[in-house]
Design a protein around this motif. Structure first.
Motif, PDB file in Angstrom:
ATOM      1  N   ALA A 197     -14.651   3.230   6.927  1.00 28.96           N
ATOM      2  CA  ALA A 197     -13.454   3.871   6.385  1.00 28.96           C
ATOM      3  C   ALA A 197     -13.110   5.601   6.563  1.00 28.96           C
ATOM      4  O   ALA A 197     -14.386   6.203   6.130  1.00 28.96           O
TER       5      ALA A 197
ATOM      6  N   ARG B  57      -8.770   5.097   4.060  1.00 28.21           N
ATOM      7  CA  ARG B  57      -7.970   3.946   5.264  1.00 28.21           C
ATOM      8  C   ARG B  57      -8.826   3.292   6.003  1.00 28.21           C
ATOM      9  O   ARG B  57      -9.707   3.901   6.407  1.00 28.21           O
ATOM     10  N   PRO B  58      -9.624   1.769   6.416  1.00 30.01           N
ATOM     11  CA  PRO B  58     -10.120   1.352   6.808  1.00 30.01           C
ATOM     12  C   PRO B  58     -10.420   1.966   8.852  1.00 30.01           C
ATOM     13  O   PRO B  58      -9.596   2.422   9.124  1.00 30.01           O
ATOM     14  N   HIS B  59     -11.477   2.088   8.725  1.00 35.77           N
ATOM     15  CA  HIS B  59     -11.660   2.235  10.262  1.00 35.77           C
ATOM     16  C   HIS B  59     -12.893   1.184  10.825  1.00 35.77           C
ATOM     17  O   HIS B  59     -13.839   1.079  10.336  1.00 35.77           O
TER      18      HIS B  59
ATOM     19  N   SER C 105       0.225  -1.194   0.387  1.00 35.44           N
ATOM     20  CA  SER C 105      -0.278  -0.314  -0.399  1.00 35.44           C
ATOM     21  C   SER C 105       0.788   1.296  -0.078  1.00 35.44           C
ATOM     22  O   SER C 105       1.554   1.556   0.749  1.00 35.44           O
TER      23      SER C 105
ATOM     24  N   ALA D 296      -7.142   9.231  -1.304  1.00 34.23           N
ATOM     25  CA  ALA D 296      -6.595   7.984   0.216  1.00 34.23           C
ATOM     26  C   ALA D 296      -7.698   6.929   0.705  1.00 34.23           C
ATOM     27  O   ALA D 296      -8.960   7.701   1.331  1.00 34.23           O
TER      28      ALA D 296
ATOM     29  N   ASN E  86      -0.855   4.196   2.599  1.00 39.64           N
ATOM     30  CA  ASN E  86      -0.503   2.978   3.856  1.00 39.64           C
ATOM     31  C   ASN E  86       1.329   3.135   4.510  1.00 39.64           C
ATOM     32  O   ASN E  86       1.177   1.921   5.537  1.00 39.64           O
TER      33      ASN E  86
ATOM     34  N   ARG F 207     -16.636  -0.195   3.635  1.00 40.69           N
ATOM     35  CA  ARG F 207     -16.175  -1.444   3.563  1.00 40.69           C
ATOM     36  C   ARG F 207     -17.121  -2.202   3.196  1.00 40.69           C
ATOM     37  O   ARG F 207     -16.813  -3.579   3.725  1.00 40.69           O
TER      38      ARG F 207
ATOM     39  N   ASP G 146      -4.837  -2.242  -4.476  1.00 39.78           N
ATOM     40  CA  ASP G 146      -3.790  -2.211  -3.672  1.00 39.78           C
ATOM     41  C   ASP G 146      -3.867  -3.901  -3.705  1.00 39.78           C
ATOM     42  O   ASP G 146      -2.468  -3.616  -4.277  1.00 39.78           O
TER      43      ASP G 146
ATOM     44  N   LYS H 159      -1.869  13.261  -1.554  1.00 42.66           N
ATOM     45  CA  LYS H 159      -2.189  12.799   0.093  1.00 42.66           C
ATOM     46  C   LYS H 159      -1.335  13.597   0.552  1.00 42.66           C
ATOM     47  O   LYS H 159      -0.845  14.068   2.003  1.00 42.66           O
TER      48      LYS H 159
END
Lengths: 201, 243
Positions: free
Chosen positions: B20, B13-15, A115, B11, A118, B40, A151, B99
């Motif tokens: 997300a 990112r999982p939450h 990623s 961007a 990340n 998600r 990804d 980002k």
């Protein structure tokens, strides 16, 4: 602050159960209560099963699968074709492939995907051992069964870059309309991917 | 607080288990983060991918809050680029750069416009690397570190500009550059309106913008450029070798 309704031992059990996926504090409380009510028939065997799993579960040194033996039962199975490796992201994906029962080769579990955003790099994944397997074993095919995400496909392209110089055939799972899927409910990207990869019929 | 805009997801990112946190680059509100509840889930997963153009509605009680996004897809670029490793590396680099270098909630309409044009052309590998370099030039200008390529820094000449000074960020003419060729960056002609575009121009352009973004923008906050940009450059070079 919410007053404590149970003893510290039970509160600890609830707080630990609440850390599991799918369980929040309320459902953890219900699960704890159920375990306590069924102490002999549920809690004791569960405790024992967890202790056994804790002692014996390990990661397979060859493929990264989790099992109670090392190498795992899939790597050791005589009926499986050792010349085909299916690369998956996580053990959950391996289990999904096994549930389908359509693949009779061996696996390689990466433990995640690269990623860019990340900061997950090749060194953070179980990738170098895949390259070692490709070099050391006489493989016919590597199947990249990565998720159809940016990804997942970035990882698939990275692996392809690294092993395409070898003689092994590299394939990947098809992208498109799922079984039971109706076009009307599919997103634009899936329809485009399905149309671009259409096959003779 | 409540606003609506279009934008690109840059961007994800999982939450928690099903949500997300995403960053969206919008023309009206800049780079803006927010939570997508159920982001998600099976239904929304295909939409919440970097590079997809979406209609967003942002809501929060106070403007300083992270807030929630409600998202509707407009264009699904991610799925179209997944099969092409070079374009996919470009998409990763573009989103990682946006980002990393764009400050949150600062409005840069021209940066968004260039981003939009680049996203529309990502499937044409003869065009997008040059557009990407123009986008990075635009980012430098928007952040106050724009390159001055209008005249030679030494002679004031406006013709025959071939190099850029790493110290001033100004163009240098061919004659004035001669004693300092090893210290100056070559200036690709397409960056000053020329029509020629060679693979060497792309290399030179990426080296030029990369140097200024790293030294002017990133070093100030003790950071380097994202790895995704280096991966994209490697892929472009590997593709050229293969041809």
């Amino acid at each position: 602050m919410t007053p404590k309704t149970a003893s510290p031992e039970i509160e600890r059990l609830i707080s630990l159960l609440a850390k599991l996926p799918g369980l929040g504090p309320r459902s953890a409380r219900r699960a704890s209560l159920e375990l306590i009510k069924k102490k002999d028939s549920l809690m004791a065997p569960l405790t024992e099963a967890m202790a056994v799993a804790m002692r014996s579960v390990t990661a397979c040194e060859q493929c990264g699968n989790i099992d109670t033996q090392n190498p795992c039962h899939i790597c050791e199975a005589p009926g499986r074709d050792p010349s085909i490796i299916c690369v998956v992201q996580d053990v959950g994906d391996l289990w999904a492939m096994e549930r389908a029962g359509a693949f009779r080769g061996r696996y390689h579990v990466l433990g995640g995907t690269l990623s860019a955003l990340n900061g997950v790099r090749p060194d953070d994944l179980n990738i170098s051992s895949l390259f070692a397997r490709v070099e050391a074993q006489e493989l016919k095919e590597v199947i990249l069964a990565m998720n159809a995400t940016v990804d997942g496909q970035t990882t698939a392209h990275y692996i392809t870059d690294k092993i395409e110089a070898s003689a092994v055939k590299i394939t990947r799972l098809a992208h498109g309309v799922p079984v039971g899927g109706e076009l009307d409910y599919l997103d634009d990207g899936t329809i485009t991917a399905a149309l671009n990869r259409r096959t003779p019929f | 607080m409540d606003w609506q805009s279009e934008g690109y997801i840059i961007a994800v990112r999982p939450h928690g288990e099903s949500s997300a946190i995403i960053d969206v680059l919008t023309p009206d509100y800049g780079r803006h983060a927010g939570l997508v509840r159920g982001g998600r889930s099976r239904r929304k997963r295909a939409v919440i991918e970097i590079g997809n153009k979406v209609q967003v509605q942002w809501r929060a009680r106070l403007s300083e809050h992270l807030g929630n996004f409600i998202i509707e897809p407009i264009e699904s670029h991610a799925a179209c680029l997944m099969n092409d490793r070079i374009s996919l590396s470009g998409l990763n680099a573009l989103c990682a750069m946006a980002k990393t270098v764009l400050p949150e909630r600062q409005i840069f309409p021209q940066v968004y416009a260039a981003f939009d044009i680049l996203m529309q052309n990502f499937e044409d590998k003869n065009i997008w690397p040059a557009l990407y370099i123009r986008w990075e030039m635009g980012v430098l200008a928007a952040l106050g570190y724009g390159l001055d390529l209008s005249a030679c820094a030494a002679t004031g000449e406006t013709q025959n500009l071939t190099h850029v000074s790493p110290r001033s960020g100004k163009a240098v003419s061919e004659d004035a550059a001669q004693p300092y060729l090893d210290k100056l960056f070559p200036l690709p002609s397409f960056m000053i309106g020329g029509r020629d575009l060679s693979p060497q121009d792309i290399d030179n352009g990426l080296r030029l913008t990369g140097y200024f973004l790293e030294t002017r923008v990133q070093w100030g906050i003790n950071q380097t450029l994202p790895d995704a940009r280096a991966v994209m450059i490697d892929r472009l070079m590997a593709d050229r070798r293969a041809e």
